[in-house]
Design a protein around this motif. Sequence first.
Motif, mmCIF file in Angstrom:
data_model
loop_
_atom_site.group_PDB
_atom_site.id
_atom_site.type_symbol
_atom_site.label_atom_id
_atom_site.label_comp_id
_atom_site.label_asym_id
_atom_site.label_seq_id
_atom_site.Cartn_x
_atom_site.Cartn_y
_atom_site.Cartn_z
ATOM 1 N N TYR A 33 8.804 -50.453 -13.040
ATOM 2 C CA TYR A 33 8.863 -49.540 -11.893
ATOM 3 C C TYR A 33 7.492 -49.007 -11.480
ATOM 4 O O TYR A 33 7.201 -48.856 -10.300
ATOM 5 C CB TYR A 33 9.773 -48.352 -12.211
ATOM 6 C CG TYR A 33 11.216 -48.707 -12.439
ATOM 7 C CD1 TYR A 33 11.954 -49.397 -11.477
ATOM 8 C CD2 TYR A 33 11.864 -48.344 -13.621
ATOM 9 C CE1 TYR A 33 13.282 -49.718 -11.687
ATOM 10 C CE2 TYR A 33 13.200 -48.653 -13.840
ATOM 11 C CZ TYR A 33 13.907 -49.345 -12.870
ATOM 12 O OH TYR A 33 15.229 -49.667 -13.084
ATOM 13 N N GLN A 34 6.623 -48.708 -12.465
ATOM 14 C CA GLN A 34 5.325 -48.122 -12.132
ATOM 15 C C GLN A 34 4.440 -49.057 -11.320
ATOM 16 O O GLN A 34 3.467 -48.617 -10.706
ATOM 17 C CB GLN A 34 4.579 -47.709 -13.414
ATOM 18 C CG GLN A 34 5.135 -46.482 -14.103
ATOM 19 C CD GLN A 34 6.292 -46.812 -15.022
ATOM 20 O OE1 GLN A 34 6.531 -47.962 -15.363
ATOM 21 N NE2 GLN A 34 7.025 -45.791 -15.440
ATOM 22 N N ALA A 35 4.772 -50.343 -11.300
ATOM 23 C CA ALA A 35 3.982 -51.295 -10.515
ATOM 24 C C ALA A 35 4.053 -51.004 -9.025
ATOM 25 O O ALA A 35 3.239 -51.526 -8.248
ATOM 26 C CB ALA A 35 4.457 -52.718 -10.790
ATOM 27 N N ALA A 36 4.986 -50.167 -8.593
ATOM 28 C CA ALA A 36 5.106 -49.832 -7.172
ATOM 29 C C ALA A 36 3.829 -49.178 -6.651
ATOM 30 O O ALA A 36 3.488 -49.321 -5.469
ATOM 31 C CB ALA A 36 6.299 -48.911 -6.948
ATOM 32 N N ILE A 37 3.106 -48.471 -7.520
ATOM 33 C CA ILE A 37 1.867 -47.807 -7.083
ATOM 34 C C ILE A 37 0.849 -48.851 -6.643
ATOM 35 O O ILE A 37 0.287 -48.778 -5.536
ATOM 36 C CB ILE A 37 1.299 -46.936 -8.220
ATOM 37 C CG1 ILE A 37 2.294 -45.844 -8.593
ATOM 38 C CG2 ILE A 37 -0.041 -46.331 -7.816
ATOM 39 C CD1 ILE A 37 1.883 -45.039 -9.826
ATOM 40 N N ALA A 79 18.035 -53.700 -6.359
ATOM 41 C CA ALA A 79 19.067 -52.829 -5.782
ATOM 42 C C ALA A 79 20.453 -53.195 -6.302
ATOM 43 O O ALA A 79 21.266 -52.312 -6.616
ATOM 44 C CB ALA A 79 19.016 -52.913 -4.257
ATOM 45 N N ALA A 80 20.726 -54.493 -6.399
ATOM 46 C CA ALA A 80 22.034 -54.928 -6.905
ATOM 47 C C ALA A 80 22.211 -54.526 -8.365
ATOM 48 O O ALA A 80 23.303 -54.089 -8.769
ATOM 49 C CB ALA A 80 22.163 -56.440 -6.753
ATOM 50 N N TYR A 81 21.152 -54.657 -9.153
ATOM 51 C CA TYR A 81 21.224 -54.264 -10.565
ATOM 52 C C TYR A 81 21.490 -52.767 -10.698
ATOM 53 O O TYR A 81 22.349 -52.341 -11.475
ATOM 54 C CB TYR A 81 19.915 -54.648 -11.260
ATOM 55 C CG TYR A 81 19.811 -54.168 -12.685
ATOM 56 C CD1 TYR A 81 20.443 -54.863 -13.718
ATOM 57 C CD2 TYR A 81 19.076 -53.034 -13.004
ATOM 58 C CE1 TYR A 81 20.351 -54.427 -15.035
ATOM 59 C CE2 TYR A 81 18.978 -52.585 -14.321
ATOM 60 C CZ TYR A 81 19.620 -53.289 -15.328
ATOM 61 O OH TYR A 81 19.515 -52.852 -16.623
ATOM 62 N N HIS A 82 20.762 -51.961 -9.935
ATOM 63 C CA HIS A 82 20.954 -50.507 -9.999
ATOM 64 C C HIS A 82 22.375 -50.121 -9.587
ATOM 65 O O HIS A 82 22.990 -49.239 -10.196
ATOM 66 C CB HIS A 82 19.949 -49.809 -9.081
ATOM 67 C CG HIS A 82 18.546 -49.828 -9.597
ATOM 68 N ND1 HIS A 82 17.450 -49.644 -8.789
ATOM 69 C CD2 HIS A 82 18.063 -50.022 -10.846
ATOM 70 C CE1 HIS A 82 16.355 -49.713 -9.513
ATOM 71 N NE2 HIS A 82 16.704 -49.939 -10.767
ATOM 72 N N GLY A 130 25.297 -47.124 -10.177
ATOM 73 C CA GLY A 130 26.103 -46.598 -9.090
ATOM 74 C C GLY A 130 25.466 -46.493 -7.735
ATOM 75 O O GLY A 130 26.152 -46.197 -6.755
ATOM 76 N N ALA A 131 24.153 -46.746 -7.617
ATOM 77 C CA ALA A 131 23.493 -46.663 -6.315
ATOM 78 C C ALA A 131 22.208 -47.488 -6.359
ATOM 79 O O ALA A 131 21.562 -47.575 -7.414
ATOM 80 C CB ALA A 131 23.170 -45.212 -5.950
ATOM 81 N N PRO A 132 21.791 -48.079 -5.240
ATOM 82 C CA PRO A 132 20.585 -48.915 -5.233
ATOM 83 C C PRO A 132 19.333 -48.167 -5.634
ATOM 84 O O PRO A 132 18.399 -48.762 -6.187
ATOM 85 C CB PRO A 132 20.495 -49.408 -3.778
ATOM 86 C CG PRO A 132 21.865 -49.257 -3.229
ATOM 87 C CD PRO A 132 22.466 -48.070 -3.926
ATOM 88 N N TRP A 133 19.280 -46.878 -5.345
ATOM 89 C CA TRP A 133 18.072 -46.082 -5.603
ATOM 90 C C TRP A 133 18.103 -45.366 -6.958
ATOM 91 O O TRP A 133 17.143 -44.708 -7.328
ATOM 92 C CB TRP A 133 17.907 -45.042 -4.490
ATOM 93 C CG TRP A 133 19.127 -44.160 -4.351
ATOM 94 C CD1 TRP A 133 19.424 -43.041 -5.068
ATOM 95 C CD2 TRP A 133 20.216 -44.362 -3.461
ATOM 96 N NE1 TRP A 133 20.637 -42.514 -4.691
ATOM 97 C CE2 TRP A 133 21.158 -43.314 -3.690
ATOM 98 C CE3 TRP A 133 20.513 -45.324 -2.485
ATOM 99 C CZ2 TRP A 133 22.343 -43.219 -2.980
ATOM 100 C CZ3 TRP A 133 21.698 -45.212 -1.784
ATOM 101 C CH2 TRP A 133 22.598 -44.171 -2.033
ATOM 102 N N ARG A 134 19.180 -45.491 -7.690
ATOM 103 C CA ARG A 134 19.304 -44.753 -8.952
ATOM 104 C C ARG A 134 18.922 -45.660 -10.119
ATOM 105 O O ARG A 134 19.446 -46.749 -10.274
ATOM 106 C CB ARG A 134 20.734 -44.246 -9.126
ATOM 107 C CG ARG A 134 20.912 -43.319 -10.330
ATOM 108 C CD ARG A 134 22.327 -42.786 -10.395
ATOM 109 N NE ARG A 134 22.633 -41.969 -9.229
ATOM 110 C CZ ARG A 134 23.761 -42.029 -8.547
ATOM 111 N NH1 ARG A 134 24.706 -42.876 -8.913
ATOM 112 N NH2 ARG A 134 23.971 -41.247 -7.514
ATOM 113 N N THR A 135 17.982 -45.208 -10.937
ATOM 114 C CA THR A 135 17.533 -45.992 -12.084
ATOM 115 C C THR A 135 18.167 -45.468 -13.370
ATOM 116 O O THR A 135 18.828 -44.421 -13.384
ATOM 117 C CB THR A 135 16.000 -45.921 -12.234
ATOM 118 O OG1 THR A 135 15.629 -44.615 -12.706
ATOM 119 C CG2 THR A 135 15.311 -46.198 -10.909
#
Length: 515
Positions: free
Chosen positions: A212-216, A251-254, A259-264
């Motif tokens: 996830y931190q690679a987003a920076i 998004a599909a994995y989350h 329960g939601a695409p944005w929830r990790t």
Amino acid sequence: MVYGLSVRRPWFLCALAAVTLYSCPYFGQLKSANELPRIFLTTEMVDRGTFAIDARLPELGSRFDVSRTPDGRHFSNKAPGLSLLAVPAYLAVKGWHAVAGGTPSLRELTWAFRLSAVAVPALAFLPVFWAVARRFAPGAPRAADTALAAYALGSLALPYSILFYSHQVAAALCGASFACAIALARTPDLRRPGRWAAATGALAGLAVLVDYQAAIAGLAVGLYLLARAPRRWRHAALALAGAAPAAAALAAYHTACFGAPWRTGYAFAPDPAHARGVLGIVGPNARAMANALVAPDNGLLWLSPWVALAVAGAVAIARDGAARRRVGAEAAVCAAVVAAYVLFLGSTVPEFGRGGWSVGPRYIAAAIPFAGWLAAAGLAAVDRRPAIATVALALVWIGVAVYVLAASTFPHWPWPNFTNPLRSVSMRLVAEGMAPYSAGTLLGLRGIAAYLPAFAGAAAVTAALTAGRDRHRWRRTAIAAALAAAALVGYARVPERGPGADRGWRYIERIWEPR
């Protein structure tokens, strides 16, 4: 030829690969909280068609990296990309055992996953790193070579290339994404530029799927592409299209797990640090910043002091008009990425940002290639000042010594048991002749003898990269190595104040392999 993808003197890369892969530290009783949930995610996807790892919970030690959702299921709280990358290796190992008989052991799977999903992409990135470093130090090939040694052997890149952690894979993907963006922006008459734009996005998207931190870093590369690409909007759209599959998969994995695409998985993590602030980010604080930069057990500048040369490189480029025209935008991206990761790590709950049992501030790993490229410019800037250049080389040698020691011994420095793990763990293991699995132990070497090929190989390739055939450089390199040895003596004299250091050492002795 597209600048940045030619490989010069490939034997150096082979030597770096040999040094990297020499040590195979594995400790079954450790039950690594970072590796096991990822391994079990791979096996459960293949064997049971599920992302949940409930069936493997009894095999875990710590569950700090496992999330429990309200419906009672358990998942790895990490991004799933690394586990997905390991699927081919798992199928291959399973296929072998289907023919030969038996069941794959956890040791076999760990080594197979480390090699295929981590070491291979990490090593494949080295020629890319090297090529971009030459762009930052034109006319000074030895500076680019030295930056390669610093990055490959004297940084977080080394230990995280041999563990089933996501950090180095993400660093390689982010760095490769930036290299593609540079080729697109800086190469006249580039063939099929649309493919380079799509590759830039695809690599950045995969990096986030892995960590996830690679987003920076991915965001910084995206902004660079938007600013510098020849047909910025078209190429930006192609980059987004390239990133779309990875984003859709994440998004599909989350959604399936949380329960939601944005929830990790961090939303359900048992570690209370994740519940503070925004996923553990509470704002800049002195303790977290010290942990990230100067703490003897973890600090970036303490363990890889050559990173300070990145500042010299940024200043040198900013002061030189020709350099600004050549790599000014790229240097700005590198500086922004390094600064952003330092700020990110310095803004976390200190216990979260510290990263637990690890070598160095691992959450900053994706920024290390960018620091290395600026350091190449810094090394080139001081090359004609013998005294300063020698000190700069000594900083590189210190990083190599620290990380080769750590990676070759026990790359899981216990925290908070030790405040000086370099001395109290790595150096003590060498002194007491406790050598982990390696190519040497495979050949029957034991004790200190099992360490010697790794140490000698690292010293030889570092010396060759920093000195080449120039006898004056060899003299400078020898002095730098001597200064680094003196610095290690100083590191060894830093007093140990860790709570429970004796208990930590007894634990290492108890789980040690091979006996």
